[in-house]
Design a protein around this motif. Structure first.
Motif, PDB file in Angstrom:
ATOM      1  N   UNK A  27      -2.622 -12.306   6.147  1.00  0.00           N
ATOM      2  CA  UNK A  27      -1.740 -13.336   6.682  1.00  0.00           C
ATOM      3  C   UNK A  27      -0.678 -13.739   5.675  1.00  0.00           C
ATOM      4  N   UNK A  28      -1.094 -13.984   4.434  1.00  0.00           N
ATOM      5  CA  UNK A  28      -0.115 -14.432   3.448  1.00  0.00           C
ATOM      6  C   UNK A  28       0.883 -13.312   3.135  1.00  0.00           C
ATOM      7  N   UNK A  29       0.389 -12.079   3.068  1.00  0.00           N
ATOM      8  CA  UNK A  29       1.304 -10.964   2.790  1.00  0.00           C
ATOM      9  C   UNK A  29       2.332 -10.817   3.903  1.00  0.00           C
ATOM     10  N   UNK A  30       1.919 -11.114   5.128  1.00  0.00           N
ATOM     11  CA  UNK A  30       2.835 -10.963   6.251  1.00  0.00           C
ATOM     12  C   UNK A  30       3.791 -12.138   6.366  1.00  0.00           C
ATOM     13  N   UNK A  31       3.676 -13.118   5.460  1.00  0.00           N
ATOM     14  CA  UNK A  31       4.614 -14.234   5.472  1.00  0.00           C
ATOM     15  C   UNK A  31       4.125 -15.446   6.246  1.00  0.00           C
ATOM     16  N   UNK A  32       2.814 -15.652   6.235  1.00  0.00           N
ATOM     17  CA  UNK A  32       2.267 -16.832   6.899  1.00  0.00           C
ATOM     18  C   UNK A  32       1.731 -17.772   5.827  1.00  0.00           C
ATOM     19  N   UNK A  33       2.015 -19.065   5.966  1.00  0.00           N
ATOM     20  CA  UNK A  33       1.425 -20.053   5.067  1.00  0.00           C
ATOM     21  C   UNK A  33       0.580 -20.997   5.902  1.00  0.00           C
ATOM     22  N   UNK A  34      -0.641 -21.234   5.452  1.00  0.00           N
ATOM     23  CA  UNK A  34      -1.556 -22.132   6.173  1.00  0.00           C
ATOM     24  C   UNK A  34      -1.794 -23.377   5.335  1.00  0.00           C
ATOM     25  N   UNK A  35      -1.643 -24.526   5.957  1.00  0.00           N
ATOM     26  CA  UNK A  35      -2.043 -25.765   5.299  1.00  0.00           C
ATOM     27  C   UNK A  35      -3.259 -26.274   6.053  1.00  0.00           C
TER      28      UNK A  35
END
Lengths: 343, 522
Positions: B339-347
Motif C-alpha cells: 500500500x505505501x509503495x503504491x502511494x497510499x498513506x494510512x492514518x
C-alpha cells in the motif's frame, strides 16, 4: 474497533457441535485439544526405538539413572509450568536450585545446624524469594522475565561468593540418603518427582485455586471481573516454583555428596523446554501436568538415549534444542487451529 | 409494545443517579444531572456512536470510574470504578467483548470465580455439581445442554454461542439491574428473539434491564421506556407510544446541523482509487470510486465495516475477492508495505497503539516513513533528518519547543497534526483516515479538518471513516453509508442529512437477506 466480530444473521440457533468430519480431522482436533497425548506417544516411541538399538538402555540400572535425573528436570519443570500457566516465566529456577544446595550445605557444615533444620531454612528462604517475585510482578508490574533474571544473576553470584568457588564437602549423610535411597528398586528422587506431579495435578485440576490459576492465565481481565484474587493466584505460583527449585537443589547435593557452586544455572532452560514440549503455552492458561511430566520424561529419554547410542555429548544440546523447536512449531500450528480465539 | 406497567412495584427506584459525569481529557462524554431507573422495566438506551451510552453503562457497572456524582442502587451508595462493588449491589453487565477464558470449558466459564451452590467441598472442585449447575444456568435462559455441551472449550465455539454463554453467566448471578450492551449485534434472529424475551422476563420478575440497542426496532419492541443520549446528555425520555423510529432518529441526531459551506466536488479529475466488488472478512461486496482532490466519507454503525474497508484498501487486511485499481493500475496489496509503495498513506484510528512511539522524539516519529529517501544508503543523516522534521512540523503547524522533544509530550491535537505531517511527507496519492479526530478537543478538530481540506487541495484522494456524522457532513464531498459490511448508499454532500444517513446505517430492510461473507466465527 472492537465490534469487528459482527456476524451474519443466521437462520437457526448455531449448533456448536462439530459436524461429522473425516476421521483424520477428528484426530487432528483431538491432538489440538489435548497435545498431552502426542507427547506421551512420543515418549513410548522414543523409548522403544532406542531400547531396540541399545540393549543397556532399558536395563534397571539405567532406568534408575534416568529416574534420578528426572527428579531434577521434572520437579523444576512442574514449578516452572505453574508460573508459565499464569502467563509469566521464571528464569531463576536453575540458579536458585544451585544456591539452595549451597545454602543447605553451608547451614549444615559451616553453621553447624542439623540437616533437617538446614533443609527447612533453605526451603523457607526459597519460598520467600518466590514471594518477592510474585509481589514485584503483581504489585509493581515488573515483567517476570526481568525480575527473575535479577534473581538468576544474584543467586549465581551468591553461590560463588559463599563458597569462594570451591565445593562444600562433608555434608550430613541425610542428604545423600534422600538422593541415593531406593524403595524397592525405585530411586527416592523419582518418587519425589511423581509425588510433586500428583500434588500439582490435584491442585490444578481438582481445587478451585488451581482452576483459578488457569483462569488468570487464560484471560486475566475475565478472572478479575469474576472476582478472582488474580494477584494472590499469580504470587502463589512463583512461591511454588521457587520452593520446588529449592527442593531440587537439596536433592542434587545429596546425589553428588558435595555442594558444587557451579551447578544449577542452565537448568531453567531445560525446565522451560520440558513445559513447552509438554504442551504448556507460553501465553498462559494452557497446559496440563500429564503433558508437563511427559515433556520432562521425553527430554530425559532423549538425553540419556543419546549417551546409550554413543552420540557425542556435544550433540546433546543440539538435539534438545531441535526438540524444543519442533514443540514450539506444533504449539503455533495448534494456535492457528483455534484461529483468532487467541492472541 | 407493552403499556407502562401500572403495578406499584414499578414505582420502586432501583438505581438513582445524581450529577453523574465523566470526561476524557477535555471532552465531557457523560453528564446526567438526574436519572432514576425503576424496577420492573426494560429501559432502552439509544444514541449515536459516542453519545455516551457505553460510558453510562460502564459507570453503573463499575468498569468506568465516574468523575463525580452519586449512584444509589436500592438505597445503597455505589462506589465508583469497582466492578466488584457493582456486582455486590446486584448490577451485572453483559458487554460486547465477552470476558471469557477461551481455554476453559463452558461450565467453568459460567461459574468463573464462584463455586456451584451445591458444591460439596469448599476448596475442591465438585465437577458433577459444576456441570449440573452450568446446565441449569443454560436451561434457565432456554438453551439445552445438547445445543451447548458444557465440557467443550469456549474458544472452539462460534461467537454467537459465546455471547449466549455470557448472557447465561450474567443471568446466573441473579442481578437486580441487568445491563445489556448491544446484546444482539452478534446474534442471529432466533437467539436475538431469545435475548429480548429474557429482558422482558427479567423486568416482569421485578428486575430492571438497561438495554443498549443499535437496532431501533428491537429497542422499541422490548422497552417500557426509551432514553436517548446525545453528546453525553439525556435529550429525551420517551414512553413507548412516543418512541417512533422517526422520533428516535430525530432526537439522536439533534436539531439543525450547521453545515459547513458546501465545497465544490472536483469533477473531471482523475479517478485515483477504484474498487469493484471488493470483499474481505466481514466486508463487502463494496464498489466505490475516489477522485483526486475528492474527500469521501464512510459512515456506519459500530461493526458496519468502515474500518475494515480502510484497512483492506491499505493492505492491512487481506481481500478475499473483487478488484482494486490505483490510478488505472491494478492494485492487489499483499500487505501494508504494498500500500505505501503504491502511494497510499494510512492514518489509523488508535494514535497511541498504531501510530506513535510516544517516548521517541517528534523528529524520529515524523520522518520514520521517509527515512529511505532522506538517508545516504543505509546511513542516517542526522542533520538532514532534523531539517526534514522541522519542515514537516512547520507544514502542518505542530506547536512544539523542539523536534527533539518526545512526541508523547504534545497535546492530542498536536500529535495528530504531526501524524498528518508524516503522512503528507510520503507524498501519497491516496490518504486513508480512520477516526481522524478521536480524542482531540473541539479547537484541534477544526484544524484537522483544515489539514484534510489541504490534502484534497493538494490533489490527494481522501477516504475517511468516522463515527461522527457532523464531521463527515462538514468535510466530505460524498458520504458512503455502510451497513453490515456493504455500502448501502452513497450520498452527495448537498443531499446528505443526518437523518438520511442514520436511516441507511440503522436500516433493517436488507438485513434478513443473505448477508455478506463475514465469517467471523472464530
Amino acid at each position: 474497533m472492537t465490534a469487528q466480530s459482527q456476524l451474519a444473521p443466521q437462520e437457526t440457533v448455531p449448533d456448536p457441535r462439530p459436524r461429522p468430519r473425516a476421521s483424520g480431522a477428528r484426530l487432528l482436533r483431538t491432538l489440538a485439544e489435548s497435545p498431552e497425548a502426542g507427547v506421551i506417544i512420543a515418549c513410548v516411541v522414543v523409548f522403544v526405538v532406542i531400547a531396540a538399538k541399545a540393549p543397556t538402555y532399558s536395563s534397571v540400572a539405567n532406568l534408575q539413572v534416568m529416574g534420578r535425573d528426572l527428579a531434577q528436570v521434572g520437579i523444576l519443570a512442574i514449578g516452572e509450568s505453574l508460573v508459565i500457566l499464569t502467563g509469566g516465566i521464571d528464569l531463576s529456577v536453575g540458579a536458585l536450585a544451585g544456591l539452595a544446595g549451597i545454602l543447605a550445605a553451608w547451614f549444615n557444615v559451616d553453621a553447624g545446624l542439623p540437616a533437617p533444620v538446614a533443609i527447612l531454612i533453605t526451603l523457607v528462604i526459597c519460598a520467600a524469594i518466590g514471594l518477592w517475585h510474585g509481589a514485584m510482578v503483581t504489585r509493581l508490574n515488573v515483567p517476570p522475565f526481568v525480575i527473575t533474571l535479577v534473581t538468576f544473576t544474584v543467586a549465581q553470584g551468591l553461590s560463588l561468593a559463599i563458597t569462594s568457588g570451591t565445593p562444600i564437602n562433608g555434608i550430613d549423610p541425610l542428604f545423600s540418603n534422600l538422593s541415593a535411597y531406593y524403595i524397592d528398586t525405585v530411586p527416592v528422587p523419582a518418587l519425589l518427582f511423581v509425588a510433586a506431579a500428583v500434588v500439582a495435578w490435584f491442585a490444578l485440576e481438582r481445587t478451585y485455586i488451581g482452576r483459578q490459576i488457569y483462569a488468570v492465565g487464560g484471560n486475566k481481565e475475565a478472572a478479575r471481573l469474576a472476582g478472582i484474587p488474580t494477584g494472590r493466584r499469580i504470587t502463589s505460583t512463583y512461591v511454588a516454583s521457587s520452593a520446588l527449585a529449592g527442593l531440587v537443589g537439596i536433592l542434587v547435593i545429596g546425589r553428588m555428596n558435595v555442594a558444587d557452586p557451579s551447578v544449577g544455572p542452565g537448568w531453567e532452560l531445560i525446565a522451560i523446554a520440558a513445559a513447552v514440549v509438554g504442551g504448556v503455552s507460553l501465553f498462559g492458561g494452557e497446559g496440563r501436568i500429564a503433558g508437563i511430566a511427559a515433556g520432562a520424561i521425553l527430554l530425559e529419554l532423549i538425553a540419556n538415549g543419546l549417551l546409550a547410542l554413543h552420540v557425542s555429548p556435544y550433540f546433546q544440546q543440539v538435539v534438545q534444542g531441535a526438540v524444543l523447536g519442533v514443540a514450539i512449531l506444533l504449539d503455533r500450528v495448534r494456535a492457528n487451529y483455534f484461529g483468532r480465539g487467541r492472541r | 409494545m407493552t403499556e407502562v406497567p401500572t403495578d406499584p412495584r414499578s414505582r420502586a427506584v432501583v438505581a438513582r443517579l445524581r450529577g453523574v459525569h465523566k470526561s476524557y481529557g477535555p471532552v465531557r462524554v457523560l453528564d446526567l444531572p438526574e436519572l432514576d431507573l425503576h424496577a420492573g422495566q426494560v429501559i432502552g438506551v439509544v444514541g449515536e456512536n459516542g453519545a455516551g451510552k457505553s460510558t453510562l453503562m460502564g459507570t453503573l457497572a463499575g468498569s468506568v470510574r465516574r468523575d463525580g456524582g452519586t449512584i444509589e442502587v436500592d438505597g445503597a451508595a455505589l462506589e465508583p470504578g469497582s466492578t466488584e462493588a457493582a456486582g455486590r449491589l446486584g448490577v451485572t453487565m453483559v458487554s460486547q467483548e465477552f470476558p471469557l477464558v477461551g481455554q476453559m470449558s463452558v461450565a467453568e466459564n459460567l461459574l468463573l470465580g464462584r463455586r456451584p451452590r451445591r458444591s460439596r467441598g469448599r476448596y475442591l472442585v465438585d465437577s458433577r455439581a459444576l456441570r449440573a449447575e452450568a446446565e441449569e444456568m443454560l436451561a434457565e435462559i432456554g438453551l439445552s445442554a445438547a445445543a451447548i455441551p458444557v465440557n467443550r472449550q469456549v474458544r472452539a465455539l462460534p461467537v454467537p454461542t459465546r455471547q449466549m454463554i455470557e448472557i447465561a453467566k450474567a443471568w446466573g448471578r441473579r442481578p437486580r439491574l441487568l445491563i445489556l450492551d448491544e446484546p444482539t449485534s452478534s446474534l442471529g434472529p432466533v437467539e436475538a428473539a431469545m435475548v429480548l424475551g429474557l429482558a422482558r422476563r427479567h423486568a416482569e420478575g421485578g428486575g430492571t434491564v438497561l438495554f443498549i440497542g443499535h437496532r431501533l426496532d428491537e429497542v422499541r419492541e422490548v422497552s417500557d421506556r426509551v432514553l436517548v443520549l446525545r453528546n453525553g446528555r439525556l435529550v429525551a425520555d420517551l414512553q413507548p407510544g412516543e418512541a417512533t423510529e422517526e422520533r428516535l432518529i430525530r432526537e439522536m441526531v439533534g436539531g439543525e446541523i450547521a453545515h459547513a459551506a458546501p465545497k465544490a466536488r472536483p469533477t473531471g479529475s482523475d479517478v485515483v482509487l477504484r474498487i469493484e466488488e471488493l470483499t474481505a472478512d466481514g466486508l463487502g461486496p463494496v464498489t466505490l470510486e475516489v477522485r483526486a482532490g475528492e474527500i469521501v466519507g464512510l459512515a456506519g454503525l459500530m461493526g458496519s465495516g468502515r474500518s475494515r474497508l480502510i484497512h483492506t484498501v491499505a493492505g492491512a487486511q487481506p481481500a478475499t475477492g473483487g478488484r482494486m485499481w490505483l490510478a488505472d493500475t491494478a492494485y492487489a496489496p499483499r500487505g501494508p508495505r504494498d500500500g505505501t509503495t503504491a502511494g497510499i498513506a494510512l492514518i489509523p484510528e488508535d494514535r497511541k497503539e498504531q501510530s506513535l512511539v510516544p517516548f521517541a522524539s517528534i523528529s524520529s516519529n515524523v520522518t520514520v516513513s521517509i527515512l529511505e529517501r532522506i538517508s545516504r544508503g543505509v546511513l542516517l543523516e542526522p542533520r538532514r533528518q532534523r531539517d526534514e522534521a522541522q519542515a514537516i512540523a512547520a507544514h502542518v503547524n505542530v506547536r512544539m519547543q523542539s523536534v527533539e522533544q518526545p512526541i508523547g509530550s504534545l497535546s492530542g491535537g498536536n500529535q495528530q497534526r504531526a501524524i498528518f505531517g508524516r503522512a503528507f511527507a510520503t507524498r501519497p496519492r491516496l490518504l486513508l483516515l480512520d477516526e481522524p479526530t478521536r480524542g482531540v478537543d473541539v479547537g484541534a478538530k477544526a484544524e484537522i479538518y483544515e489539514l484534510i481540506d489541504r490534502a484534497a487541495d493538494e490533489g490527494m484522494a481522501v477516504l475517511v471513516a468516522s463515527s461522527e456524522l457532523e464531521e463527515l457532513l462538514s468535510i466530505c464531498h460524498r458520504i458512503a453509508v455502510m451497513n453490515h459490511g456493504r455500502t448501502v448508499e452513497v450520498i452527495d454532500h448537498g443531499d446528505a442529512t443526518k437523518e438520511r444517513i442514520m436511516t441507511a446505517a440503522a436500516g433493517t430492510a436488507n438485513l434478513t437477506t443473505t448477508a455478506p461473507g463475514n465469517g467471523a466465527i472464530a
